[in-house]
Enzyme design. Structure first.
Site, PDB file in Angstrom:
ATOM      1  CG  ASN A   1      75.715  -0.775  45.502  1.00 37.93           C
ATOM      2  OD1 ASN A   1      76.051   0.315  45.930  1.00 37.93           O
ATOM      3  ND2 ASN A   1      74.554  -0.974  44.905  1.00 37.93           N
TER       4      ASN A   1
ATOM      5  CB  CYS B   1      72.649   4.776  44.570  1.00 43.67           C
ATOM      6  SG  CYS B   1      72.305   3.392  45.701  1.00 43.67           S
TER       7      CYS B   1
ATOM      8  CG  HIS C   1      75.262   3.515  41.899  1.00 44.53           C
ATOM      9  ND1 HIS C   1      76.076   3.341  43.002  1.00 44.53           N
ATOM     10  CD2 HIS C   1      74.171   2.714  42.100  1.00 44.53           C
ATOM     11  CE1 HIS C   1      75.515   2.483  43.833  1.00 44.53           C
ATOM     12  NE2 HIS C   1      74.361   2.090  43.313  1.00 44.53           N
TER      13      HIS C   1
END
Length: 326
Positions: free
Chosen positions: A282, A114, A252
């Site tokens: 995500n 991430c 993120h």
């Protein structure tokens, strides 16, 4: 020597999974509940026969067509992924051959999640700033969908697959500022696939959850709440900026609850905080450039990228719009 972001392109697979699709499999997990909990309506996942090399080839082609880029100028290629085609060889070398990058072009994989885009940018920027390389191609490509247990409704709802390509060069639209990076491996087991590498072999038992992605959501939240506000402050300081100086913050895209919590804790104005995961989920290392792409042509003078997650690892960088009228 300075380094710049010259171009960014994105790619998402063709398979779209909506909240309604998930609710059909998990009736207790209705579509509105999914959206209310994580702020996602749909996500794209790779087909069974589609892999990181395939997504990378597609996004590089998008980059060349969108910006009329001749790949012969690329002298260093970095692939950021936690979903490589093979344990070895490096997937970057496979992609180098498939897209026709020069044989004089370096090609490496970096395994980061991430925060991967920030880490990759830091490497690319350093390579250009060293004067040894002029054009570095950074691709992020992850497909967590292939590591999620078919009955794990939470992670199925959260994660999507995507790839992005960024050209870092000696000239471009945004000058890359200074980086703030960190890591804390004591939290490694809170976001992990335990089986499948050399320490623990993967078996064929679908009931063995160690074969699949495990995430301790509360531990990840605690780590983020503790480290990200400090990270933002440090990057502002190292770039001699105040929180008000930044035109857009691109974090993120973890989940909307966490992002809104961080925004409020740090004190960032809502209009300056980009949320772009509703239609993508995500997408791990691709989430920051994927989100920023939607704002790339909006004349944002100062933008901060902030990544955090698996590892634990975290990073931030501020980029500065170049005024071509000067």
């Amino acid at each position: 020597m300075k380094s710049f972001i010259k171009a960014i392109s994105i790619y998402v697979p063709s398979v779209k999974i909506t909240n309604q699709d998930i609710a059909l499999k998990f009736p207790e997990w209705d579509s509105e509940k999914i959206f209310d909990k994580i702020g996602i309506k749909q996500r794209y996942i790779a087909k069974d026969d589609e892999f990181v090399s395939d997504m990378s080839v597609e996004v590089i082609r998008n980059l060349t067509e969108e910006y009329s880029i001749d790949l012969s100028i690329v002298d260093y290629f970095i692939l950021c992924t936690q979903s490589p085609d093979y344990q070895l060889p490096t997937t970057a070398c496979i992609i180098q051959d498939r897209v026709g990058l020069s044989k004089n072009c370096a090609a490496i994989d970096i395994n980061q999640g991430c925060s991967g885009y920030i880490y990759g940018l830091s490497l690319a920027s350093s390579l250009v700033s060293s004067g040894n390389f002029k054009n570095v191609l950074l691709v992020t490509a992850d497909m967590y969908s292939k590591t999620i247990h078919p009955d794990d409704k939470g992670n199925i709802s959260l994660f999507g697959d995507a790839a992005t390509a960024t050209l870092i060069s000696t000239e471009g639209e945004y000058e890359i500022g200074k980086f703030t990076l960190g890591s804390d491996g004591s939290g490694a087991e809170n976001l992990i696939v335990k089986n499948g590498a050399t320490k623990n072999k993967k078996d064929d038992l679908t009931q063995n959850l160690d074969n699949y992605l495990y995430m301790n959501g509360s531990a990840i939240f605690d780590f983020t709440a503790k480290n990200v506000p400090v990270l933002v402050e440090k990057n502002l300081n190292i770039n001699f900026l105040s929180i008000e100086d930044i035109d857009m913050y691109v974090f993120h895209q973890a989940n909307t609850f966490m992002l809104n919590f961080l925004r409020k804790r740090i004190g960032i104005e809502k209009e300056k905080f980009l949320l772009n995961m509703e239609n993508y989920g995500n997408t791990v290392s691709s989430s920051i450039p994927l989100a920023f792409k939607d704002s790339y042509n909006k004349n944002l003078d100062k933008v901060m990228f902030v990544g955090f997650g698996v590892g634990y690892s975290w990073g931030a960088v501020t980029i500065f719009k170049i005024n071509n009228d000067d």
